[in-house]
Design a protein around this motif. Structure first.
Motif, PDB file in Angstrom:
ATOM      1  N   LYS A  89      20.147   7.024   5.308  1.00  0.00           N
ATOM      2  CA  LYS A  89      19.103   7.117   4.287  1.00  0.00           C
ATOM      3  C   LYS A  89      18.864   5.767   3.617  1.00  0.00           C
ATOM      4  O   LYS A  89      17.724   5.443   3.273  1.00  0.00           O
ATOM      5  CB  LYS A  89      19.477   8.168   3.243  1.00  0.00           C
ATOM      6  N   ILE A  90      19.902   4.982   3.431  1.00  0.00           N
ATOM      7  CA  ILE A  90      19.726   3.631   2.896  1.00  0.00           C
ATOM      8  C   ILE A  90      18.835   2.813   3.833  1.00  0.00           C
ATOM      9  O   ILE A  90      17.909   2.123   3.394  1.00  0.00           O
ATOM     10  CB  ILE A  90      21.091   2.935   2.703  1.00  0.00           C
ATOM     11  N   MET A  91      19.111   2.904   5.124  1.00  0.00           N
ATOM     12  CA  MET A  91      18.324   2.169   6.107  1.00  0.00           C
ATOM     13  C   MET A  91      16.881   2.683   6.153  1.00  0.00           C
ATOM     14  O   MET A  91      15.928   1.898   6.231  1.00  0.00           O
ATOM     15  CB  MET A  91      18.977   2.289   7.485  1.00  0.00           C
ATOM     16  N   ALA A  92      16.725   3.989   6.091  1.00  0.00           N
ATOM     17  CA  ALA A  92      15.377   4.575   6.090  1.00  0.00           C
ATOM     18  C   ALA A  92      14.614   4.173   4.847  1.00  0.00           C
ATOM     19  O   ALA A  92      13.407   3.878   4.907  1.00  0.00           O
ATOM     20  CB  ALA A  92      15.476   6.104   6.175  1.00  0.00           C
ATOM     21  N   ASN A  93      15.306   4.145   3.716  1.00  0.00           N
ATOM     22  CA  ASN A  93      14.655   3.757   2.464  1.00  0.00           C
ATOM     23  C   ASN A  93      14.201   2.305   2.478  1.00  0.00           C
ATOM     24  O   ASN A  93      13.198   1.955   1.855  1.00  0.00           O
ATOM     25  CB  ASN A  93      15.594   4.000   1.285  1.00  0.00           C
ATOM     26  N   ASP A  94      14.952   1.446   3.177  1.00  0.00           N
ATOM     27  CA  ASP A  94      14.514   0.056   3.322  1.00  0.00           C
ATOM     28  C   ASP A  94      13.164  -0.001   4.036  1.00  0.00           C
ATOM     29  O   ASP A  94      12.258  -0.744   3.621  1.00  0.00           O
ATOM     30  CB  ASP A  94      15.550  -0.751   4.111  1.00  0.00           C
ATOM     31  N   MET A  95      13.030   0.758   5.117  1.00  0.00           N
ATOM     32  CA  MET A  95      11.767   0.788   5.862  1.00  0.00           C
ATOM     33  C   MET A  95      10.669   1.447   5.037  1.00  0.00           C
ATOM     34  O   MET A  95       9.515   0.993   5.022  1.00  0.00           O
ATOM     35  CB  MET A  95      11.955   1.537   7.186  1.00  0.00           C
ATOM     36  N   LEU A  96      11.045   2.515   4.346  1.00  0.00           N
ATOM     37  CA  LEU A  96      10.063   3.244   3.548  1.00  0.00           C
ATOM     38  C   LEU A  96       9.559   2.394   2.388  1.00  0.00           C
ATOM     39  O   LEU A  96       8.372   2.419   2.055  1.00  0.00           O
ATOM     40  CB  LEU A  96      10.682   4.540   3.026  1.00  0.00           C
ATOM     41  N   GLN A  97      10.446   1.641   1.793  1.00  0.00           N
ATOM     42  CA  GLN A  97      10.052   0.761   0.695  1.00  0.00           C
ATOM     43  C   GLN A  97       9.038  -0.273   1.178  1.00  0.00           C
ATOM     44  O   GLN A  97       8.036  -0.546   0.503  1.00  0.00           O
ATOM     45  CB  GLN A  97      11.282   0.071   0.117  1.00  0.00           C
ATOM     46  N   ALA A  98       9.283  -0.839   2.359  1.00  0.00           N
ATOM     47  CA  ALA A  98       8.346  -1.806   2.928  1.00  0.00           C
ATOM     48  C   ALA A  98       6.985  -1.157   3.191  1.00  0.00           C
ATOM     49  O   ALA A  98       5.933  -1.756   2.945  1.00  0.00           O
ATOM     50  CB  ALA A  98       8.912  -2.384   4.217  1.00  0.00           C
ATOM     51  N   TYR A  99       7.014   0.079   3.676  1.00  0.00           N
ATOM     52  CA  TYR A  99       5.758   0.802   3.948  1.00  0.00           C
ATOM     53  C   TYR A  99       4.983   1.050   2.656  1.00  0.00           C
ATOM     54  O   TYR A  99       3.771   0.820   2.588  1.00  0.00           O
ATOM     55  CB  TYR A  99       6.070   2.129   4.632  1.00  0.00           C
ATOM     56  N   LEU A 100       5.681   1.508   1.622  1.00  0.00           N
ATOM     57  CA  LEU A 100       5.025   1.815   0.353  1.00  0.00           C
ATOM     58  C   LEU A 100       4.449   0.554  -0.290  1.00  0.00           C
ATOM     59  O   LEU A 100       3.325   0.575  -0.816  1.00  0.00           O
ATOM     60  CB  LEU A 100       6.022   2.479  -0.596  1.00  0.00           C
ATOM     61  N   LEU A 101       5.176  -0.538  -0.220  1.00  0.00           N
ATOM     62  CA  LEU A 101       4.684  -1.794  -0.790  1.00  0.00           C
ATOM     63  C   LEU A 101       3.454  -2.296  -0.033  1.00  0.00           C
ATOM     64  O   LEU A 101       2.518  -2.831  -0.646  1.00  0.00           O
ATOM     65  CB  LEU A 101       5.791  -2.849  -0.771  1.00  0.00           C
ATOM     66  N   SER A 102       3.449  -2.117   1.282  1.00  0.00           N
ATOM     67  CA  SER A 102       2.276  -2.540   2.063  1.00  0.00           C
ATOM     68  C   SER A 102       1.062  -1.677   1.741  1.00  0.00           C
ATOM     69  O   SER A 102      -0.068  -2.179   1.687  1.00  0.00           O
ATOM     70  CB  SER A 102       2.588  -2.478   3.563  1.00  0.00           C
ATOM     71  N   GLU A 103       1.276  -0.378   1.506  1.00  0.00           N
ATOM     72  CA  GLU A 103       0.174   0.503   1.135  1.00  0.00           C
ATOM     73  C   GLU A 103      -0.366   0.143  -0.244  1.00  0.00           C
ATOM     74  O   GLU A 103      -1.586   0.175  -0.472  1.00  0.00           O
ATOM     75  CB  GLU A 103       0.648   1.963   1.152  1.00  0.00           C
ATOM     76  N   LEU A 104       0.510  -0.209  -1.150  1.00  0.00           N
ATOM     77  CA  LEU A 104       0.067  -0.647  -2.478  1.00  0.00           C
ATOM     78  C   LEU A 104      -0.738  -1.937  -2.384  1.00  0.00           C
ATOM     79  O   LEU A 104      -1.746  -2.108  -3.081  1.00  0.00           O
ATOM     80  CB  LEU A 104       1.277  -0.845  -3.391  1.00  0.00           C
ATOM     81  N   GLU A 105      -0.313  -2.829  -1.511  1.00  0.00           N
ATOM     82  CA  GLU A 105      -1.046  -4.084  -1.321  1.00  0.00           C
ATOM     83  C   GLU A 105      -2.433  -3.820  -0.737  1.00  0.00           C
ATOM     84  O   GLU A 105      -3.419  -4.449  -1.148  1.00  0.00           O
ATOM     85  CB  GLU A 105      -0.258  -5.015  -0.394  1.00  0.00           C
ATOM     86  N   LEU A 106      -2.521  -2.880   0.193  1.00  0.00           N
ATOM     87  CA  LEU A 106      -3.819  -2.518   0.768  1.00  0.00           C
ATOM     88  C   LEU A 106      -4.758  -1.965  -0.304  1.00  0.00           C
ATOM     89  O   LEU A 106      -5.957  -2.273  -0.316  1.00  0.00           O
ATOM     90  CB  LEU A 106      -3.637  -1.482   1.881  1.00  0.00           C
ATOM     91  N   LEU A 107      -4.218  -1.155  -1.189  1.00  0.00           N
ATOM     92  CA  LEU A 107      -5.029  -0.599  -2.266  1.00  0.00           C
ATOM     93  C   LEU A 107      -5.490  -1.687  -3.226  1.00  0.00           C
ATOM     94  O   LEU A 107      -6.634  -1.667  -3.702  1.00  0.00           O
ATOM     95  CB  LEU A 107      -4.241   0.476  -3.022  1.00  0.00           C
ATOM     96  N   ASP A 108      -4.619  -2.651  -3.504  1.00  0.00           N
ATOM     97  CA  ASP A 108      -5.005  -3.772  -4.362  1.00  0.00           C
ATOM     98  C   ASP A 108      -6.132  -4.578  -3.719  1.00  0.00           C
ATOM     99  O   ASP A 108      -7.102  -4.955  -4.386  1.00  0.00           O
ATOM    100  CB  ASP A 108      -3.803  -4.681  -4.628  1.00  0.00           C
ATOM    101  N   ASN A 109      -5.992  -4.829  -2.419  1.00  0.00           N
ATOM    102  CA  ASN A 109      -7.031  -5.581  -1.705  1.00  0.00           C
ATOM    103  C   ASN A 109      -8.335  -4.809  -1.654  1.00  0.00           C
ATOM    104  O   ASN A 109      -9.423  -5.385  -1.757  1.00  0.00           O
ATOM    105  CB  ASN A 109      -6.558  -5.904  -0.285  1.00  0.00           C
TER     106      ASN A 109
END
Length: 290
Positions: free
Chosen positions: A164-184
């Motif tokens: 779950k720690i490893m999955a959360n690392d990937m999930l965190q990257a995904y969520l941050l990229s989605e937030l960046e897309l929304l900002d753009n």
């Protein structure tokens, strides 16, 4: 063991790469990937239950590194699917708030297992026998909700935590990229650029949602690279309709209907009839009163 695992990981990796390369939306990709990983995980479990570890070090290696590296991807894709399935179709700010709350959930999990989190991140090994050998009592204060349901032949006190720690690392990257897309998206002048002439949708909301999901599934907009929430927002604007804050829930309800796609089925039938009734030159036979 190594030969079986290497072969299994290679098969899974190839299938996941193929899924990621396909022209499908994120919901379809994450669902397909979850199925592939779930089947692979079942094969791994069947093998390990029948396998006799050569020594404690090999058992620790499997439950600390091998199993979590496969399991984490299954957790990740299932999380992505659930996040996108329930992602609100509303303003960009509402979407950002929703995604930020998902980031908070990750931090909350890390805080609850802080002692183990620090142990694992530090690369320590002195407690590995307690964490990654089967049959050891769990002294952690934070237990998973399914603790008593897991298979003792295929689980230790901490292999799920690592996954779950490893999955959360990937999930965190995904969520941050989605937030960046929304900002753009908010910064683009075209983000609020809609046709000046608007039409009014007189069909049902469910019919329109059915159509939107069909178009998105086919990748009709920018080769399927536009999030469905943005497609829905566009349709809401040009057709003067409010589809609500969660079309994903509507879509889920549609899936369990006796007739899942009545609107699309009706469209296909009506266009077929129109084609049959249209004479060369574009005139409808039924409207030819000569």
């Amino acid at each position: 063991m190594i030969n079986f695992i290497d072969k299994l990981q290679k098969e899974i990796r190839q299938q996941i790469q193929q899924i990621e390369a396909e022209d499908k939306n994120i919901l379809k990709k994450s669902l397909d990937a979850s199925h592939v990983l779930g089947e692979g995980f079942d094969r791994l479990k069947e093998f390990i239950i029948a396998y006799q570890f050569q020594n404690e070090d090999e058992e620790i290696l499997f439950f600390k590194e091998v199993k979590p590296k496969i399991f984490c991807h299954l957790i990740y894709y299932r999380k992505v699917y659930n996040i996108e399935m329930h992602r609100p179709v509303a303003s960009v700010e509402a979407q950002k708030e929703y995604l930020k709350k998902k980031l908070d959930v990750i931090q909350d999990f890390n805080d609850k297992i802080l002692d183990f989190y620090r142990y694992y991140r530090s690369g320590a090994t002195y407690l590995d026998a307690a964490y990654f050998v089967r049959g050891q009592p769990d002294t952690e204060q934070y237990l998973e909700t399914f603790y008593y349901e897991r298979d003792p032949q295929f689980s230790t006190n901490a292999d799920f935590k690592v996954a779950k720690i490893m999955a959360n690392d990937m999930l965190q990257a995904y969520l941050l990229s989605e937030l960046e897309l929304l900002d753009n998206y908010m910064q683009k002048p075209s983000a609020t650029s809609f046709p000046k002439v608007k039409l009014t949708w007189t069909g049902s909301k469910t019919d329109l949602i059915e159509l939107i999901y069909a178009l998105d599934t086919e990748g009709c907009f920018n080769n399927g690279k536009i999030p469905i929430i943005q497609i829905a927002a566009y349709f809401e604007s040009i057709f003067n309709i409010d589809l609500g804050n969660n079309i994903a829930r509507n879509f889920y309800d549609m899936r369990i209907r006796n007739q899942p796609t009545p609107f699309l089925d009706r469209l296909r039938e009506e266009i077929r009839k129109r084609m049959e009734n249209t004479k060369p030159g574009g005139k409808d036979k039924d409207n030819d009163k000569k």
